[in-house]
Design an enzyme around this catalytic site. Structure first.
Site, PDB file in Angstrom:
ATOM      1  N   CYS A 193     -69.560  55.748  67.588  1.00 55.87           N
ATOM      2  CA  CYS A 193     -69.687  56.759  66.253  1.00 55.87           C
ATOM      3  C   CYS A 193     -68.728  57.272  65.631  1.00 55.87           C
ATOM      4  O   CYS A 193     -69.086  58.944  66.047  1.00 55.87           O
ATOM      5  CB  CYS A 193     -71.395  57.336  66.767  1.00 55.87           C
ATOM      6  SG  CYS A 193     -72.586  56.296  67.560  1.00 55.87           S
ATOM      7  N   CYS A 199     -72.424  67.204  70.935  1.00 59.11           N
ATOM      8  CA  CYS A 199     -72.854  68.916  69.915  1.00 59.11           C
ATOM      9  C   CYS A 199     -74.309  69.362  70.610  1.00 59.11           C
ATOM     10  O   CYS A 199     -73.997  71.031  69.819  1.00 59.11           O
ATOM     11  CB  CYS A 199     -72.166  69.208  68.988  1.00 59.11           C
ATOM     12  SG  CYS A 199     -73.446  67.757  67.379  1.00 59.11           S
TER      13      CYS A 199
END
Length: 583
Positions: A277, A492
């Site tokens: 990604c 994250c």
């Protein structure tokens, strides 16, 4: 390693000592003191995971940006010392304090100090009148807190009679719960703001003033045009230097944990690496620089424009080992059948030219099949081209529809396939066991990004959906790494269900996987234990002894980073498990 982490924390802590000016001398209304509003079930879940006091500190830290900018130096073009000299000259007016990271493995990192929160006098005390102000959207405000300016699309409302050149206070509109159970701003663009308590949005703006600036256009201009600079911020709650168009190709602004994730992958020259990604390409280019631009990095993303962005960034940094493809990471493993086109740029390469060849066919037979297929494809292409040329000659009439289409193209600009960079190459996936290392920086709930002013829409159900999505991606990653290879998984978010629970799933599902030590290690330990939800579902986290093998970055810790998580796996050999997972 703990000494290094403590040393870095001490360095960053002392780096920003006495930089925070409290705003206690000013009325609470004209301060910056936001409170994150969590879904009740989610708040209970996080309070259980972290403890109520620690979660309260995390929530407060999330509403503020890190008080330093972290810069990764492109060591193939320059050096950290040279970058420090250049930045010192460029940021001379801001008197920026610049320092090189002294931690081994992060010697290509430079810190530029910011400061805040600062007390700002908006001028209300001079004559007793409330200041004129501009109300911006939440996303615009989060960008301003990181150093951006206020642009027209971000402006929602404004005081009456604001003229170009006037000083205005800038406040934020955060989503509020609606009567239908959803969330929304509840304010019409162009609304006239009042400073008095009769203003229906008076309480909503309390404690959400992010700075002061000079209006670059009148009130009417802000709502008449669709683009342009609306407010030039002159005094901010948080001071962070802007690096827009500064040393392009030589530096890259990147969060410290993201740099650590690329380092943890430990890429080597000549290896074949997959970034599943990859957009916007920060970790991809970091890996390429660590490999000295020698080897092959396959970077995939499902967005056409984002793949073009990776192309552009790689070219800007002078990197040639990166090959971007448009590909959904959930379809990263190539599934071949007899009718599959052997000319596919990625799958064919993996099956016949990759590091590992699992085919039982003789090489000469494979080459013969490919030769016949390519001849057939070329013949079909020539035939189609001839037919299209004949039609073009026969039809010289231009219809009105074509004229209108051309006018729209000129008015709106070129489509995405005609923009700079042209078409991007698509992939049908890659052969199993065809990569030495895989980085899966998975799409997530992003609950660790800072600054963050809104979390109301996230629920237990939405976080579970993220976790399911990430497991499916991880299933693909496991199949693509060769025995003895490495997978680095990162997010994250502060959500254990997307972090520790994924590690538990990976280790329990694939017995040939094992957690590996990470270097450098500056983050904290993972969460050990489990959580039982009211609906009976039990979420398993890490077991004792595993917590020190992952890195969890707490946004409220002295490192002052975003919330982040990194796990590193070494892949053993177990063909039976791989076959079961692929089926």
């Amino acid at each position: 390693m703990k000494k290094k982490a403590w040393g870095l924390s001490k360095t960053i802590g002392s780096f920003f000592t006495n930089q925070h000016k409290l705003m206690e001398d000013f009325p609470e209304r004209y301060s910056y003191n936001p409170t994150l509003r969590w879904n009740a079930e989610l708040e209970s879940y996080f309070s259980n995971a972290y403890g109520p006091q620690n979660f309260s500190r995390i929530s407060k830290a999330l509403t503020r940006p890190s008080c330093y900018s972290c810069i990764r130096v492109n060591t193939l073009k320059t050096t950290p010392d040279a970058v420090i000299d250049k930045l010192t000259a460029v940021l001379k007016e801001n008197r920026a304090d610049i320092s090189k990271c002294e931690v081994a493995g992060l010697d290509n990192v430079v810190f530029v100090r910011g400061s805040g929160p600062h007390a700002i006098n908006y001028g209300y005390a001079a004559d007793g009148k409330p200041p004129k102000e501009v109300l911006v959207s939440r996303k615009c405000a989060e960008a301003v807190l990181r150093g951006a300016q206020v642009y027209v699309p971000g402006v929602l409302a404004c005081s009456a009679h604001v003229e170009k050149g006037e000083l205005v206070a800038v406040s934020v509109s955060v989503e509020q719960p609606g009567v239908d159970g959803g969330w929304g701003v509840g304010i019409t663009r162009g609304t006239v703001l009042q400073g008095s308590e009769t203003d229906p949005y008076h309480l909503e703006r309390s404690g959400l003033y992010i700075g002061q600036g000079r209006a670059m256009m009148s009130r009417s201009g802000m709502f008449r045009v669709t683009e342009g600079l609306a407010v030039d911020m002159s005094d901010r709650v948080f001071h962070l230097p802007s690096f827009r168009d500064v040393l392009e190709g030589e530096i890259f602004l990147q969060n410290l944990p993201s740099i650590v994730a690329a380092r943890a992958l430990d890429p080597q020259k000549g290896e074949r690496i997959l970034d599943m990604c990859a957009a916007p390409g920060g970790k991809t280019t970091a890996i390429a620089i660590l490999m000295k631009d020698e080897g092959e990095i396959v970077a995939v993303d499902r967005s056409h424009n984002k793949v073009q962005g990776i192309h552009k960034l790689a070219a800007e940094m002078g990197l040639s080992c990166i090959t971007p493809y448009k590909l959904d990471a959930l379809k990263a493993v190539c599934v071949r059948n007899e009718s599959e086109d052997l000319s596919d740029p990625s799958c064919a390469k993996d099956n016949h030219g990759g590091h590992i060849q699992d085919s039982n066919f003789m090489k000469s037979e494979v080459e013969k099949i490919e030769s016949i297929t390519f001849e057939r494809l070329n013949a079909e292409k020539d035939f189609k081209k001839a037919v299209s040329n004949e039609k073009a000659i026969e039809s010289s009439y231009i219809s009105k529809a074509d004229i209108r289409k051309e006018m729209r193209r000129k008015r709106n600009g070129p489509g995405r396939n005609q923009c700079l960079g042209g078409k991007v190459e698509k992939s049908k996936g890659f052969a199993p066991s065809s990569f030495d290392r895989v980085l899966l920086d998975a799409p997530c709930s992003a609950l660790g990004l800072r600054p963050r002013l809104f979390t109301g829409e996230e629920t237990i159900e939405s976080l579970r959906k993220h976790a399911i999505y990430q497991r499916r991606m991880f299933d693909q990653a496991v199949q693509l790494v060769r025995p003895g290879g490495v997978i680095v998984y990162s997010t994250c978010t502060i959500n254990p269900g997307e972090n520790e629970a994924l590690v538990r799933y990976a280790l329990d599902t694939y017995k040939f996987l094992s957690l590996a030590p990470q270097h450098p290690r500056i983050g904290g330990p993972g969460l050990v234990g489990r959580f039982e939800f009211p609906d009976g579902y039990t979420e398993e986290w890490l077991r004792p002894g595993e917590e020190e093998l992952v890195q969890r970055f707490d946004p409220s810790s002295p490192l002052d980073t975003i919330g982040f998580f990194i796990a590193k796996f070494v892949v053993g050999s177990n063909e039976a498990d791989l076959q079961n997972s692929s089926s």
